[in-house]
Design a protein around this motif. Structure first.
Motif, PDB file in Angstrom:
ATOM      1  N   ALA A  55      16.870   3.117 -79.472  1.00  0.00           N
ATOM      2  CA  ALA A  55      16.250   3.554 -78.225  1.00  0.00           C
ATOM      3  C   ALA A  55      14.952   2.798 -77.941  1.00  0.00           C
ATOM      4  O   ALA A  55      14.564   2.659 -76.779  1.00  0.00           O
ATOM      5  CB  ALA A  55      15.981   5.050 -78.272  1.00  0.00           C
ATOM      6  N   ILE A  56      14.299   2.309 -78.973  1.00  0.00           N
ATOM      7  CA  ILE A  56      13.074   1.528 -78.773  1.00  0.00           C
ATOM      8  C   ILE A  56      13.376   0.272 -77.976  1.00  0.00           C
ATOM      9  O   ILE A  56      12.606  -0.121 -77.101  1.00  0.00           O
ATOM     10  CB  ILE A  56      12.437   1.167 -80.137  1.00  0.00           C
ATOM     11  N   LEU A  57      14.512  -0.330 -78.260  1.00  0.00           N
ATOM     12  CA  LEU A  57      14.858  -1.581 -77.590  1.00  0.00           C
ATOM     13  C   LEU A  57      15.357  -1.377 -76.166  1.00  0.00           C
ATOM     14  O   LEU A  57      15.264  -2.293 -75.347  1.00  0.00           O
ATOM     15  CB  LEU A  57      15.925  -2.319 -78.412  1.00  0.00           C
ATOM     16  N   PHE A  58      15.886  -0.199 -75.858  1.00  0.00           N
ATOM     17  CA  PHE A  58      16.514   0.020 -74.550  1.00  0.00           C
ATOM     18  C   PHE A  58      15.895   1.168 -73.771  1.00  0.00           C
ATOM     19  O   PHE A  58      16.543   1.740 -72.906  1.00  0.00           O
ATOM     20  CB  PHE A  58      18.008   0.289 -74.735  1.00  0.00           C
ATOM     21  N   VAL A  59      14.640   1.509 -74.052  1.00  0.00           N
ATOM     22  CA  VAL A  59      14.027   2.651 -73.383  1.00  0.00           C
ATOM     23  C   VAL A  59      13.807   2.374 -71.895  1.00  0.00           C
ATOM     24  O   VAL A  59      13.966   3.266 -71.076  1.00  0.00           O
ATOM     25  CB  VAL A  59      12.732   3.088 -74.091  1.00  0.00           C
ATOM     26  N   GLN A  60      13.466   1.165 -71.531  1.00  0.00           N
ATOM     27  CA  GLN A  60      13.343   0.759 -70.134  1.00  0.00           C
ATOM     28  C   GLN A  60      14.018  -0.586 -69.970  1.00  0.00           C
ATOM     29  O   GLN A  60      13.773  -1.508 -70.755  1.00  0.00           O
ATOM     30  CB  GLN A  60      11.871   0.638 -69.710  1.00  0.00           C
ATOM     31  N   GLU A  61      14.846  -0.689 -68.949  1.00  0.00           N
ATOM     32  CA  GLU A  61      15.552  -1.953 -68.700  1.00  0.00           C
ATOM     33  C   GLU A  61      14.557  -3.085 -68.465  1.00  0.00           C
ATOM     34  O   GLU A  61      13.699  -2.993 -67.598  1.00  0.00           O
ATOM     35  CB  GLU A  61      16.459  -1.810 -67.480  1.00  0.00           C
ATOM     36  N   GLY A  62      14.666  -4.130 -69.254  1.00  0.00           N
ATOM     37  CA  GLY A  62      13.856  -5.318 -69.055  1.00  0.00           C
ATOM     38  C   GLY A  62      12.407  -5.207 -69.491  1.00  0.00           C
ATOM     39  O   GLY A  62      11.622  -6.114 -69.230  1.00  0.00           O
ATOM     40  N   ASN A  63      12.013  -4.102 -70.112  1.00  0.00           N
ATOM     41  CA  ASN A  63      10.625  -3.927 -70.519  1.00  0.00           C
ATOM     42  C   ASN A  63      10.581  -3.530 -71.998  1.00  0.00           C
ATOM     43  O   ASN A  63      10.520  -2.352 -72.330  1.00  0.00           O
ATOM     44  CB  ASN A  63       9.934  -2.876 -69.656  1.00  0.00           C
ATOM     45  N   LEU A  64      10.604  -4.524 -72.878  1.00  0.00           N
ATOM     46  CA  LEU A  64      10.541  -4.248 -74.308  1.00  0.00           C
ATOM     47  C   LEU A  64       9.161  -3.772 -74.747  1.00  0.00           C
ATOM     48  O   LEU A  64       9.027  -3.105 -75.768  1.00  0.00           O
ATOM     49  CB  LEU A  64      10.925  -5.487 -75.106  1.00  0.00           C
ATOM     50  N   LEU A  65       8.129  -4.100 -73.970  1.00  0.00           N
ATOM     51  CA  LEU A  65       6.766  -3.708 -74.320  1.00  0.00           C
ATOM     52  C   LEU A  65       6.622  -2.190 -74.341  1.00  0.00           C
ATOM     53  O   LEU A  65       5.908  -1.644 -75.189  1.00  0.00           O
ATOM     54  CB  LEU A  65       5.773  -4.327 -73.343  1.00  0.00           C
ATOM     55  N   PHE A  66       7.298  -1.508 -73.427  1.00  0.00           N
ATOM     56  CA  PHE A  66       7.226  -0.046 -73.367  1.00  0.00           C
ATOM     57  C   PHE A  66       7.712   0.571 -74.679  1.00  0.00           C
ATOM     58  O   PHE A  66       7.051   1.423 -75.271  1.00  0.00           O
ATOM     59  CB  PHE A  66       8.061   0.457 -72.184  1.00  0.00           C
ATOM     60  N   GLY A  67       8.865   0.131 -75.167  1.00  0.00           N
ATOM     61  CA  GLY A  67       9.391   0.634 -76.428  1.00  0.00           C
ATOM     62  C   GLY A  67       8.532   0.225 -77.607  1.00  0.00           C
ATOM     63  O   GLY A  67       8.346   0.996 -78.556  1.00  0.00           O
ATOM     64  N   PHE A  68       7.996  -0.988 -77.557  1.00  0.00           N
ATOM     65  CA  PHE A  68       7.152  -1.472 -78.646  1.00  0.00           C
ATOM     66  C   PHE A  68       5.871  -0.643 -78.756  1.00  0.00           C
ATOM     67  O   PHE A  68       5.454  -0.287 -79.861  1.00  0.00           O
ATOM     68  CB  PHE A  68       6.819  -2.951 -78.425  1.00  0.00           C
ATOM     69  N   ILE A  69       5.263  -0.310 -77.630  1.00  0.00           N
ATOM     70  CA  ILE A  69       4.044   0.503 -77.648  1.00  0.00           C
ATOM     71  C   ILE A  69       4.333   1.891 -78.215  1.00  0.00           C
ATOM     72  O   ILE A  69       3.576   2.422 -79.033  1.00  0.00           O
ATOM     73  CB  ILE A  69       3.430   0.590 -76.234  1.00  0.00           C
ATOM     74  N   GLY A  70       5.446   2.492 -77.812  1.00  0.00           N
ATOM     75  CA  GLY A  70       5.824   3.796 -78.354  1.00  0.00           C
ATOM     76  C   GLY A  70       6.084   3.743 -79.848  1.00  0.00           C
ATOM     77  O   GLY A  70       5.694   4.648 -80.590  1.00  0.00           O
ATOM     78  N   ALA A  71       6.737   2.660 -80.302  1.00  0.00           N
ATOM     79  CA  ALA A  71       7.023   2.515 -81.729  1.00  0.00           C
ATOM     80  C   ALA A  71       5.741   2.326 -82.530  1.00  0.00           C
ATOM     81  O   ALA A  71       5.586   2.908 -83.611  1.00  0.00           O
ATOM     82  CB  ALA A  71       7.971   1.344 -81.950  1.00  0.00           C
ATOM     83  N   VAL A  72       4.828   1.525 -82.027  1.00  0.00           N
ATOM     84  CA  VAL A  72       3.556   1.304 -82.725  1.00  0.00           C
ATOM     85  C   VAL A  72       2.775   2.611 -82.825  1.00  0.00           C
ATOM     86  O   VAL A  72       2.208   2.933 -83.886  1.00  0.00           O
ATOM     87  CB  VAL A  72       2.727   0.196 -82.023  1.00  0.00           C
ATOM     88  N   ALA A  73       2.767   3.387 -81.736  1.00  0.00           N
ATOM     89  CA  ALA A  73       2.066   4.676 -81.773  1.00  0.00           C
ATOM     90  C   ALA A  73       2.707   5.607 -82.803  1.00  0.00           C
ATOM     91  O   ALA A  73       2.008   6.273 -83.577  1.00  0.00           O
ATOM     92  CB  ALA A  73       2.083   5.316 -80.390  1.00  0.00           C
ATOM     93  N   ALA A  74       4.031   5.642 -82.826  1.00  0.00           N
ATOM     94  CA  ALA A  74       4.732   6.511 -83.772  1.00  0.00           C
ATOM     95  C   ALA A  74       4.492   6.065 -85.211  1.00  0.00           C
ATOM     96  O   ALA A  74       4.243   6.895 -86.091  1.00  0.00           O
ATOM     97  CB  ALA A  74       6.224   6.528 -83.458  1.00  0.00           C
ATOM     98  N   PHE A  75       4.561   4.764 -85.465  1.00  0.00           N
ATOM     99  CA  PHE A  75       4.318   4.256 -86.814  1.00  0.00           C
ATOM    100  C   PHE A  75       2.892   4.548 -87.260  1.00  0.00           C
ATOM    101  O   PHE A  75       2.658   4.909 -88.413  1.00  0.00           O
ATOM    102  CB  PHE A  75       4.594   2.757 -86.895  1.00  0.00           C
TER     103      PHE A  75
END
Length: 102
Positions: A55-75
């Motif tokens: 879900a991190i990779l596909f949370v928003q179409e064409g916007n990997l930064l959105f998933g990356f920011i969420g993953a960094v916050a969670a980590f």
């Protein structure tokens, strides 16, 4: 409801019941080795990671930064030792703030 539906429901009930009843029946009152206990304690986190990572990779179409920011916050929250609920709610809050700003 057709007859085969009942067989499917019964089969699913048995398959679900066996892994829950087995430890209660055969391991009651016994102490597990530390290695086994540690593995069992970490299973929820491993499963949660396996469910969330795609879900991190596909949370928003064409916007990997959105998933990356969420993953960094969670980590970061998880690394700090926060509870699983705090990690999830914290990453949702960070992404909500990011959505409002960006």
């Amino acid at each position: 409801m057709e007859k085969w539906y009942w067989w499917i429901i019964l089969g699913m009930a048995i398959v679900t019941y066996i892994p829950r009843a087995f430890p209660l029946t055969f391991l009651e009152g016994r102490e597990l080795p530390p290695l086994v206990s540690g593995v069992l304690r970490n299973i929820p986190f491993a499963v949660l990671g396996a469910l969330i990572f795609p879900a991190i990779l596909f949370v928003q179409e064409g916007n990997l930064l959105f998933g990356f920011i969420g993953a960094v916050a969670a980590f970061a929250l998880a690394f700090a030792g926060a509870n699983v609920i705090i990690v999830v709610m914290g990453s949702i809050a960070v992404l909500a703030i990011y959505s409002l700003i960006g």
